[in-house]
Scaffold this motif. Sequence first.
Motif, short mmCIF file in Angstrom:
data_model
loop_
_atom_site.label_atom_id
_atom_site.label_comp_id
_atom_site.label_asym_id
_atom_site.label_seq_id
_atom_site.Cartn_x
_atom_site.Cartn_y
_atom_site.Cartn_z
N VAL A 220 0.85 -1.19 0.00
CA VAL A 220 0.00 0.00 0.00
C VAL A 220 0.89 1.24 0.00
CG1 VAL A 220 -1.80 1.30 1.19
CG2 VAL A 220 -1.81 -1.21 1.26
N GLY A 221 0.66 2.11 -0.96
CA GLY A 221 1.38 3.38 -1.02
C GLY A 221 0.62 4.45 -0.27
N ALA A 222 1.20 4.89 0.86
CA ALA A 222 0.66 6.02 1.61
C ALA A 222 1.76 7.07 1.67
CB ALA A 222 0.26 5.58 3.01
N ASP A 223 2.48 7.21 0.55
CA ASP A 223 3.71 7.99 0.50
C ASP A 223 3.56 9.33 -0.22
OD1 ASP A 223 3.27 6.34 -1.70
OD2 ASP A 223 5.37 5.84 -2.00
N ARG B 222 -1.25 -6.07 -7.10
CA ARG B 222 -0.64 -6.18 -5.77
C ARG B 222 -0.33 -4.83 -5.13
NH1 ARG B 222 -1.64 -11.18 -3.70
NH2 ARG B 222 -1.93 -12.52 -5.52
N ILE B 223 -0.88 -3.74 -5.68
CA ILE B 223 -0.60 -2.39 -5.20
C ILE B 223 -1.91 -1.64 -4.97
CG2 ILE B 223 0.54 -0.18 -5.70
CD1 ILE B 223 2.54 -2.44 -5.46
N ALA B 224 -2.00 -0.87 -3.88
CA ALA B 224 -3.12 0.05 -3.64
C ALA B 224 -2.56 1.37 -3.14
CB ALA B 224 -4.09 -0.54 -2.62
N LEU B 225 -3.22 2.47 -3.51
CA LEU B 225 -2.82 3.80 -3.08
C LEU B 225 -3.90 4.41 -2.19
CD1 LEU B 225 -1.47 5.32 -6.44
CD2 LEU B 225 -0.20 4.04 -4.69
N VAL B 226 -3.48 5.12 -1.14
CA VAL B 226 -4.42 5.81 -0.26
C VAL B 226 -3.92 7.23 0.00
CG1 VAL B 226 -5.19 3.68 0.89
CG2 VAL B 226 -3.29 5.01 1.87
N GLY B 227 -4.84 8.11 0.40
CA GLY B 227 -4.48 9.47 0.77
C GLY B 227 -3.93 10.26 -0.39
N ASP B 228 -2.96 11.12 -0.10
CA ASP B 228 -2.40 11.99 -1.14
C ASP B 228 -1.71 11.21 -2.25
OD1 ASP B 228 -3.34 14.20 0.14
OD2 ASP B 228 -1.39 15.03 0.68
N ALA B 229 -1.31 9.99 -1.99
CA ALA B 229 -0.73 9.16 -3.05
C ALA B 229 -1.76 8.88 -4.13
CB ALA B 229 -0.21 7.84 -2.48
N ALA B 230 -3.04 8.93 -3.77
CA ALA B 230 -4.12 8.69 -4.73
C ALA B 230 -4.78 9.98 -5.18
CB ALA B 230 -5.18 7.76 -4.12
N HIS B 231 -4.83 10.99 -4.30
CA HIS B 231 -5.56 12.23 -4.63
C HIS B 231 -5.08 13.36 -3.74
CE1 HIS B 231 -7.80 11.08 -1.01
NE2 HIS B 231 -7.88 9.89 -1.56
#
Length: 420
Positions: free
Chosen positions: A177-180, A298-307
């Motif tokens: 998960v990308g929360a970066d 195998r990857i998901a984005l959350v927060g500013d990594a997504a929007h």
Amino acid sequence: MDNPRARGISRHMEFDTDIAIVGGGLNGPVLALALASAGLKVTLIDRLNVKLRRNAAFDGRSYALALSSTRMLAGLGLWQGIADKAQPMLEIKVTDGRAGEGPSPFFMHFDHAEIEEGPMGYMVEDRHLRRHLLDAVASDDRITQLNGETVTGQAVDATGASLTLAGKGTLRARLVVGADGRGTGTGRRAGIRRVEWSYGQTALVCAIEHEAPHHGVAHQLFMPPGPLAILPLTGNRSSIVWSESDTAARRIDALPDSAYLDVLRPRVGDFMGAIKLAGARYSYPLGLSLAMQMTAPRIALVGDAAHGVHPIAGQGLNAGLRDVAALAEVIADARRRGEDIGSEAALARFQEWRRFDNATLALATDSFNRLFSNDNPLVRMARDIGMATVNALPGLRRGFIREAAGLTGDLPRLMQGKSL
């Protein structure tokens, strides 16, 4: 007889962790704690040293947490430790304004008493929220922290993902998960494209102390160069998020504190009495940054990594926490059903749930900023009439209040105050 192919498959199926989360800001730790509460093994990777994250000094940074976000934190056992340091937002007043002229007589006024659930949200200082999250992560033995660590590469296959770490070899997980943040390396390495543009505006951020009490009222003033938010903190203090053109912001930001306040005072007005700075000053460029997809194999984005959206409605962190709540629910439910938690089907459910809402939020904040960040007399008259109309219609006004409180739409269980 030894079978080399079988040995390879066996090594291929071994995992160091169920889920690797890249990014230790706010969304990453909350997601780690939510997934750990569902019995999953989580590794949280943060490029910053934990001592930097734990800095307890007041530096002016704070967040507007919607009621649904505080319900989520309460359900995870996190809100109880910071509730007494949070300032309830009891009212929101929205109006046009010009520096030195005071607010327009046309406005929107939202009062928490018009809904049954309580305050629309709370203002929480970064130092309290961040430190509490770090303490909770450190005390959960289902979470492994890799602090001061950087991901330099990632690869995915049919069963999982492998991360190459700058200092600790490789890490294999079922899901990454990308929360970066907006510059997400996780999304970039996965080939996820982004739509991005600058608003030509810079946010000036600080906190002030003032003579008069704020009574828990949040103010949003729409000035020609950009919006000005005055958000209540505990005591006689408020957080200021103030948008100016890039050129003007550079000039203002370079001023000493006394001159900076001289520019700020006519924008704030005199209703709070004398004001002075409390804590540090910050500035950051404003723009929109929207990932074309929230998932990849195998990857998901959350927060500013997504929007990454304009702070005009103060919904950036709340939208990120809603991503976190939705992803945690999808993963927990998939695990209960015996599904592969990083499968295409599971990630598709997450993206379907969140992608439209996030695109809508990006469009709404972009449109509001363009509508209100100008001084065209006709546009100004139209938006003033629009605000007065909303304010005069109780049903419409109540809808805006529930939206501000984060109580609309398809809420994940955590944001309803329920467990995973």
